[in-house]
Scaffold this motif. Structure first.
Motif, PDB file in Angstrom:
ATOM      1  N   THR A 110       3.007  13.355  -1.704  1.00 27.31           N
ATOM      2  CA  THR A 110       1.928  12.847  -2.216  1.00 27.31           C
ATOM      3  C   THR A 110       2.128  11.248  -2.374  1.00 27.31           C
ATOM      4  O   THR A 110       3.171  10.931  -2.680  1.00 27.31           O
ATOM      5  CB  THR A 110       1.423  13.377  -3.662  1.00 27.31           C
ATOM      6  OG1 THR A 110       0.022  12.993  -3.819  1.00 27.31           O
ATOM      7  CG2 THR A 110       2.580  13.074  -4.678  1.00 27.31           C
ATOM      8  N   ALA A 111       1.152  10.619  -2.434  1.00 26.05           N
ATOM      9  CA  ALA A 111       1.323   9.048  -2.478  1.00 26.05           C
ATOM     10  C   ALA A 111       0.034   8.594  -3.530  1.00 26.05           C
ATOM     11  O   ALA A 111      -1.214   9.049  -3.371  1.00 26.05           O
ATOM     12  CB  ALA A 111       1.185   8.456  -1.107  1.00 26.05           C
ATOM     13  N   SER A 112       0.291   7.789  -4.012  1.00 30.05           N
ATOM     14  CA  SER A 112      -0.892   6.748  -4.770  1.00 30.05           C
ATOM     15  C   SER A 112      -0.180   5.513  -4.945  1.00 30.05           C
ATOM     16  O   SER A 112       0.479   5.117  -5.760  1.00 30.05           O
ATOM     17  CB  SER A 112      -1.031   7.508  -6.160  1.00 30.05           C
ATOM     18  OG  SER A 112      -2.007   6.870  -6.861  1.00 30.05           O
ATOM     19  N   GLY A 113      -1.197   4.291  -4.293  1.00 28.91           N
ATOM     20  CA  GLY A 113      -0.610   3.110  -4.332  1.00 28.91           C
ATOM     21  C   GLY A 113       0.647   3.072  -3.784  1.00 28.91           C
ATOM     22  O   GLY A 113       1.266   3.359  -2.718  1.00 28.91           O
ATOM     23  N   LYS A 133       3.632   4.416  -5.090  1.00 27.24           N
ATOM     24  CA  LYS A 133       4.284   5.686  -5.576  1.00 27.24           C
ATOM     25  C   LYS A 133       4.339   6.632  -4.520  1.00 27.24           C
ATOM     26  O   LYS A 133       3.247   6.934  -3.944  1.00 27.24           O
ATOM     27  CB  LYS A 133       3.748   6.111  -6.875  1.00 27.24           C
ATOM     28  CG  LYS A 133       3.842   5.128  -8.129  1.00 27.24           C
ATOM     29  CD  LYS A 133       3.304   5.691  -9.532  1.00 27.24           C
ATOM     30  CE  LYS A 133       3.266   4.546 -10.314  1.00 27.24           C
ATOM     31  NZ  LYS A 133       2.702   4.903 -11.432  1.00 27.24           N
ATOM     32  N   ARG A 134       5.411   7.326  -4.526  1.00 23.22           N
ATOM     33  CA  ARG A 134       5.323   8.353  -3.377  1.00 23.22           C
ATOM     34  C   ARG A 134       6.349   9.478  -3.943  1.00 23.22           C
ATOM     35  O   ARG A 134       7.285   9.212  -4.935  1.00 23.22           O
ATOM     36  CB  ARG A 134       6.421   7.979  -2.086  1.00 23.22           C
ATOM     37  CG  ARG A 134       5.833   6.514  -1.493  1.00 23.22           C
ATOM     38  CD  ARG A 134       4.706   7.151  -0.616  1.00 23.22           C
ATOM     39  NE  ARG A 134       3.962   5.886   0.072  1.00 23.22           N
ATOM     40  CZ  ARG A 134       3.216   5.067  -0.227  1.00 23.22           C
ATOM     41  NH1 ARG A 134       2.806   4.955  -1.432  1.00 23.22           N
ATOM     42  NH2 ARG A 134       2.867   3.877   0.586  1.00 23.22           N
ATOM     43  N   PHE A 135       5.995  10.619  -3.685  1.00 25.26           N
ATOM     44  CA  PHE A 135       6.677  11.932  -4.398  1.00 25.26           C
ATOM     45  C   PHE A 135       6.717  12.892  -3.364  1.00 25.26           C
ATOM     46  O   PHE A 135       5.970  13.218  -2.702  1.00 25.26           O
ATOM     47  CB  PHE A 135       6.070  12.368  -5.643  1.00 25.26           C
ATOM     48  CG  PHE A 135       6.759  13.713  -6.298  1.00 25.26           C
ATOM     49  CD1 PHE A 135       8.035  13.293  -6.889  1.00 25.26           C
ATOM     50  CD2 PHE A 135       6.641  14.972  -5.925  1.00 25.26           C
ATOM     51  CE1 PHE A 135       8.698  14.368  -7.447  1.00 25.26           C
ATOM     52  CE2 PHE A 135       6.964  16.020  -6.658  1.00 25.26           C
ATOM     53  CZ  PHE A 135       8.282  15.590  -7.193  1.00 25.26           C
ATOM     54  N   GLY A 136       8.218  13.109  -2.946  1.00 29.24           N
ATOM     55  CA  GLY A 136       8.178  14.244  -2.041  1.00 29.24           C
ATOM     56  C   GLY A 136       8.808  15.244  -2.595  1.00 29.24           C
ATOM     57  O   GLY A 136      10.116  15.080  -3.146  1.00 29.24           O
TER      58      GLY A 136
END
Length: 71
Positions: free
Chosen positions: A59-62, A64-67
């Motif tokens: 997921t990504a927001s601006g 920021k990325r989280f995998g």
């Protein structure tokens, strides 16, 4: 067979755009490994796991990325 927690490993990059996380101690053939990675930088446009890992989600927001991946 019951699912049990074995151990964990973590790492922080010293610089650059890559990092290495050692396999947790006690890991045995047939164990399921789960890797999660978070970034918060304008330079991190993608997170690429080593070959052989299957993406569970990203997921990504601006900036920021989280995998999450499993092997």
């Amino acid at each position: 067979m019951a699912i049990t927690y074995q151990s964990q490993a973590s790492a922080l990059p010293s610089s650059g755009t890559s990092m290495t996380i050692s396999k947790p101690s006690g890991t045995a053939e047939g164990d399921v490994l789960v890797a999660a990675m978070n970034t918060n930088t304008s330079l991190a446009h993608s997170i690429t796991p080593p070959s052989g890992w299957t993406q569970v989600g990203i997921t990504a927001s601006g900036t920021k990325r989280f995998g999450v991946w499993q092997k």
